[in-house]
Design an enzyme around this catalytic site. Sequence first.
Site, PDB file in Angstrom:
ATOM      1  N   HIS A 145      -9.848  -2.144  -8.074  1.00  0.00           N
ATOM      2  CA  HIS A 145      -9.628  -0.917  -7.059  1.00  0.00           C
ATOM      3  C   HIS A 145      -9.120   0.274  -7.502  1.00  0.00           C
ATOM      4  O   HIS A 145      -9.644   1.351  -7.347  1.00  0.00           O
ATOM      5  CB  HIS A 145      -9.147  -1.474  -5.877  1.00  0.00           C
ATOM      6  N   ASP A 181       1.044  -1.089   0.013  1.00  0.00           N
ATOM      7  CA  ASP A 181      -0.067   0.007   0.013  1.00  0.00           C
ATOM      8  C   ASP A 181       0.935   1.200  -0.206  1.00  0.00           C
ATOM      9  O   ASP A 181       2.138   1.224   0.065  1.00  0.00           O
ATOM     10  CB  ASP A 181      -0.884   0.051   1.170  1.00  0.00           C
TER      11      ASP A 181
END
Length: 473
Positions: free
Chosen positions: A331, A195
């Site tokens: 996403h 991330d």
Amino acid sequence: NLDLNNIQGDILSGLPKKTETYLFFQISDAKKFRTDLRNFIPLVKTVAGTLKDRDDISKHKQGTVGGKPPLIPMAGVNIAFSHFGLKALNINDANLVDTAFLGGQKLDAGANLGDKGTGSGPSFVPDWEEPFKKDIHGVFLVAGDSHDTVNKKIGEIKQIFGVGGHTPSLTEVTTIVGDARPGDQSAHEHFGYLDGVSNPQIIGFDKNPPPGPAPVRAGAIILGKDGDANKDKREPWMVEGSFLVFRYLFQKVPEFDDFVFRNRLKGPGMTDQQGADLLGARLVGRWKSGAPIDLTPFKDDPELGRDPQRNNNFHFTAEQNFQKLCPFASHIRKTLPRADLESLGISIEKNRIMRRGVQFGPEVTKAERAAKKTSQGRGLLFACYQSSITDGFQFIQRSWVNNATFPFAETTPEVPGLDPLISASTLTDRKLSGIDPNNPSTELKLEDQWVVPRGGEYFFTPSIKGLKEKIAA
Ligand code: N7H
């Protein structure tokens, strides 16, 4: 023209956070709170202070021979206020133009974000943890190298505001502790994906932006600067502040892993695990290593994943109207459509957000993995900054993530479908197309919601001047 000694540190440089505590509070004595706040302001870490801390950390690492250097004790403190908090302090924030902020997240949760709950309109009550159903006035963010350092800092803060004494000026609503995951997963979220790869690069602040999406003007994130749509309306105390969105997001990891394995892609020579990894990568748009599937669609490339000069250098340009390389609804394509919009002459600058979240909760246990069922709370303390929540977080969630026809439903035979990770569970017929690269119109039904919102609020993170000259004045 950014004053790095005036802007709170988390916004532009991200407080270094091996662990981070969010302490949510209500103001109980406005007059005393203002006085206490004056004593608190010197604790606030600015961008300049954060850059210095980061520099110290990297020098410290370089200076250590062999092994991993112990972390140096270090804590960074920021503070932010909700609309309810500013009202409790009698501050007229009508010109803090942002419909989402002024209404608060509870009001937004049903109609605009799609959170589960009961009732409707202004009487909607989201299905959140109890403390977040109260009016939260503000939050202290305390990040650091260890629980010890952070807790010590929190002790100092509590003392300043008289908490535990005879004359407290605030009451604690709830405290949430986030922790980076252990070992080689420290930069990965709980599903296992790297991330914090892609955040907007700020013109005039980020000196050598790596190749990737176009850098944005500071006003996309910071109020009162070029790129802030409401620049002319901002009063001096608002300038160099930023809106902070907090979302308490639980992740059902064993359930997600089980779904991905059961629905794995199949192909000649592909093992079951490779098929599952490929499906997962197509749901996210990146492999767990961070490598984007727009560049490496069928095989992970960990070296690419960890190379900042390459891991964000893609635009879906080879893919206009197509989703062979990367599903429209994956996403990262849903939340940042890059050339999907830019090639149509639509700027996405005002929709960019600076993500600053941290993980919470323990690692998945053997028992949970075996039962394919979550029994311990874990997930992401999602946080992001922007100069407009209405154009930033709220728009991304409402108009892109929760919108099955975005992007390109008009020009492709396939309806993209919903973001498989964070689209609202209240939407019916949850599915997405593009999962099978060879049959893009095949749709995958989403059985469950693996990311469950359990709280949140919208805040304003003021500048140091804003704190001194307005909020504490
Ligand atoms: Fe997302 N995940 O682990 O799958 N996110 N996100 N996110 N997200 C991103 O580029 C994740 C959430 C954005 O620039 C990556 O840093 C999870 C919300 C945006 O290409 C991964 C949760 C919102 C980007 C994840 C979650 C966003 C992004 C790739 C919840 C806003 C940048 C790594 C638990 C509404 C897109 C990276 C770009 C990237 C995950 C939440 C937005 C791996 C698990 C609520 C704008």
